[in-house]
Design an enzyme around this catalytic site. Structure first.
Site, PDB file in Angstrom:
ATOM      1  N   ARG A  51     -21.136   1.226  10.362  1.00 58.22           N
ATOM      2  CA  ARG A  51     -22.215  -0.340  11.172  1.00 58.22           C
ATOM      3  C   ARG A  51     -20.326  -0.974  12.005  1.00 58.22           C
ATOM      4  O   ARG A  51     -20.487  -1.051  12.799  1.00 58.22           O
ATOM      5  CB  ARG A  51     -21.986  -1.009  10.181  1.00 58.22           C
ATOM      6  CG  ARG A  51     -23.525  -0.791  10.289  1.00 58.22           C
ATOM      7  CD  ARG A  51     -24.069  -1.253   8.948  1.00 58.22           C
ATOM      8  NE  ARG A  51     -23.650  -0.022   7.447  1.00 58.22           N
ATOM      9  CZ  ARG A  51     -23.452   0.852   7.372  1.00 58.22           C
ATOM     10  NH1 ARG A  51     -24.680   0.732   7.395  1.00 58.22           N
ATOM     11  NH2 ARG A  51     -23.063   1.081   6.063  1.00 58.22           N
ATOM     12  N   THR A  52     -19.313  -1.113  11.292  1.00 60.01           N
ATOM     13  CA  THR A  52     -18.456  -1.879  12.051  1.00 60.01           C
ATOM     14  C   THR A  52     -17.166  -1.614  13.304  1.00 60.01           C
ATOM     15  O   THR A  52     -17.484  -1.504  14.309  1.00 60.01           O
ATOM     16  CB  THR A  52     -17.391  -3.081  10.715  1.00 60.01           C
ATOM     17  OG1 THR A  52     -17.819  -3.054   9.903  1.00 60.01           O
ATOM     18  CG2 THR A  52     -16.583  -3.787  11.547  1.00 60.01           C
ATOM     19  N   LYS A  80       3.183  11.292   8.577  1.00 65.38           N
ATOM     20  CA  LYS A  80       4.204  11.127   8.479  1.00 65.38           C
ATOM     21  C   LYS A  80       5.053  10.482   7.967  1.00 65.38           C
ATOM     22  O   LYS A  80       6.370  10.520   8.247  1.00 65.38           O
ATOM     23  CB  LYS A  80       4.429  12.077  10.329  1.00 65.38           C
ATOM     24  CG  LYS A  80       3.736  12.975  10.838  1.00 65.38           C
ATOM     25  CD  LYS A  80       4.468  12.481  12.419  1.00 65.38           C
ATOM     26  CE  LYS A  80       3.002  13.630  13.313  1.00 65.38           C
ATOM     27  NZ  LYS A  80       3.225  13.582  14.379  1.00 65.38           N
ATOM     28  N   ARG A 101      -9.310  -2.100  10.096  1.00 63.61           N
ATOM     29  CA  ARG A 101      -9.902  -1.834   8.704  1.00 63.61           C
ATOM     30  C   ARG A 101      -8.684  -1.755   8.135  1.00 63.61           C
ATOM     31  O   ARG A 101      -8.216  -0.075   8.636  1.00 63.61           O
ATOM     32  CB  ARG A 101     -10.897  -0.860   8.586  1.00 63.61           C
ATOM     33  CG  ARG A 101     -11.355  -0.957   7.513  1.00 63.61           C
ATOM     34  CD  ARG A 101     -12.496  -0.535   6.902  1.00 63.61           C
ATOM     35  NE  ARG A 101     -14.486  -1.591   7.686  1.00 63.61           N
ATOM     36  CZ  ARG A 101     -15.109  -1.645   7.280  1.00 63.61           C
ATOM     37  NH1 ARG A 101     -15.023  -0.624   6.658  1.00 63.61           N
ATOM     38  NH2 ARG A 101     -15.935  -2.712   7.985  1.00 63.61           N
ATOM     39  N   HIS A 129     -14.037 -10.197   6.013  1.00 66.87           N
ATOM     40  CA  HIS A 129     -14.748  -9.724   6.800  1.00 66.87           C
ATOM     41  C   HIS A 129     -14.765 -10.774   7.746  1.00 66.87           C
ATOM     42  O   HIS A 129     -16.259 -10.577   8.002  1.00 66.87           O
ATOM     43  CB  HIS A 129     -15.722  -8.416   6.207  1.00 66.87           C
ATOM     44  CG  HIS A 129     -16.159  -7.185   7.032  1.00 66.87           C
ATOM     45  ND1 HIS A 129     -15.429  -6.822   8.267  1.00 66.87           N
ATOM     46  CD2 HIS A 129     -16.643  -6.061   6.232  1.00 66.87           C
ATOM     47  CE1 HIS A 129     -16.859  -6.310   8.671  1.00 66.87           C
ATOM     48  NE2 HIS A 129     -17.128  -5.790   7.639  1.00 66.87           N
TER      49      HIS A 129
HETATM   50  N1   CP Z   1     -20.599  -3.886   6.546  1.00 63.18           N
HETATM   51  C1   CP Z   1     -19.970  -2.662   7.338  1.00 63.18           C
HETATM   52  O1   CP Z   1     -18.908  -3.504   7.306  1.00 63.18           O
HETATM   53  O2   CP Z   1     -20.749  -1.664   6.828  1.00 63.18           O
HETATM   54  P1   CP Z   1     -19.115  -0.666   7.389  1.00 63.18           P
HETATM   55  O3   CP Z   1     -18.401  -0.090   5.984  1.00 63.18           O
HETATM   56  O4   CP Z   1     -20.397   0.785   7.543  1.00 63.18           O
HETATM   57  O5   CP Z   1     -18.933  -0.606   8.719  1.00 63.18           O
END
Ligand code: CP
Length: 302
Positions: A51-52, A80, A101, A129
């Site tokens: 999603r993100t 590397k 991320r 998040h």
């Molecule tokens: N909600 C969320 O962070 O989903 P993903 O891990 O799929 O990005």
């Protein structure tokens, strides 16, 4: 000039959060525009995501910008031995904004201190998040018509779940009543409870979902974060701690809505999906509009 990054939800004032939510509503009405033409956004995902990453990419594409990046750090020069410092300094040469991320807590803050372009924290370990929180706030506002004086029941992995940490910090601004429902092993960490204590806000901790669900305006379900456990046996003990079924919703408030950042494993039975109180797939859609608003805000375009 120092760029504006989004690493923690507390990087934003309440007025700035409300402005982003207002902008998200405008993008929901008109999601396809040409305002990012010529802009390039990097998505650097050192951890998996559906999603993100995809909602950020959808957001940029709908606004006429371009996306580059990687979805698996094994395809980058990290394998590397390249440091995060060198990766960020290099990517800075190619893009206008970085969405990152990373599994290590604090990595996004570190990247933001090096970067010459805004860095958006798309999840750093069990820490924060914030873009999920903004889409959660947007979803709460849309379904409840307000953010003030709500009862929020957070359920599941409150120890490792970065989405609940960010959301709790954000909702503490609007006089929220919190119920934290978790097994003993996955209780909300002390640092977050201290955060509420310092604000003089009350919260209740329980292991019994049924004792609090009928009071909730929002039930925020979370997955037990298997990847954060060092001992697989500990995960086995708690993995089925809470499973929400349709029959458990009969005494809940009519306006109550169930949110989940997703992905789910087994904590929401599929028989809940057709209940009008299930809102998690609409919540995921809201991520596109909210992330359009975040990108434009950080780039100073809106
Ligand atoms: N909600 C969320 O962070 O989903 P993903 O891990 O799929 O990005």
């Amino acid at each position: 000039m120092k760029t504006r990054s989004l690493v923690s939800i507390d990087d934003l004032s309440t007025a700035e959060i409300l402005k982003i939510l207002k902008l998200a509503a405008a993008f929901e009405k008109n999601p396809v525009q040409d305002i990012l033409r010529g802009k390039v956004v990097a998505t650097l995902f050192f951890e998996p995501s559906t999603r993100t990453r995809l909602s950020f990419e959808s957001a940029v594409n709908k606004l006429g910008g371009k996306i580059i990046g990687f979805t698996d750090s094994s395809t980058s020069s990290v394998t590397k031995g390249e440091t995060l410092n060198d990766t960020i300094r290099t990517v800075n040469n190619y893009v206008d904004l970085i969405v990152m991320r990373h599994p290590i807590e604090g990595s996004a803050r570190y990247a933001s201190e090096i970067s010459t372009v805004p860095v958006v924290n798309a999840g750093d370990g069990a820490n924060q998040h914030p873009t999920q929180t903004l889409l959660d706030l947007y979803s709460i506002l849309k379904t409840q018509g307000k953010l003030e004086n709500l009862n929020i029941c957070m359920v599941g992995d409150l120890k490792y779940g970065r989405t609940v940490h960010s959301l709790m910090m954000a909702m503490s601004r609007w006089n929220t009543s919190f119920n934290f429902v978790a097994p003993e092993e996955l209780r909300m960490p002390d640092e977050y409870k201290l955060y509420l204590d310092n604000l003089g806000l009350k919260y209740r901790e329980t292991t019994d979902l049924n004792s609090v669900i009928d009071k909730a305006d929002i039930v925020y379900m979370t997955r037990v974060q298997k990847e954060r456990f060092s001992d697989p046996m500990e995960y086995e003990k708690v993995k089925n701690a809470y499973v929400l079924h349709d029959y458990m919703l009969t005494e809940t408030k009519p306006g109550m809505r169930i949110l989940h950042p997703l992905p789910r494993v087994n904590e929401i039975n599929p028989d809940v999906d057709s209940n009008e109180k299930a809102y998690y797939f609409e919540q995921a859609l809201n991520g596109v509009f909210t992330r359009q608003a975040i990108i434009c805000t950080l780039l100073g375009i809106k």
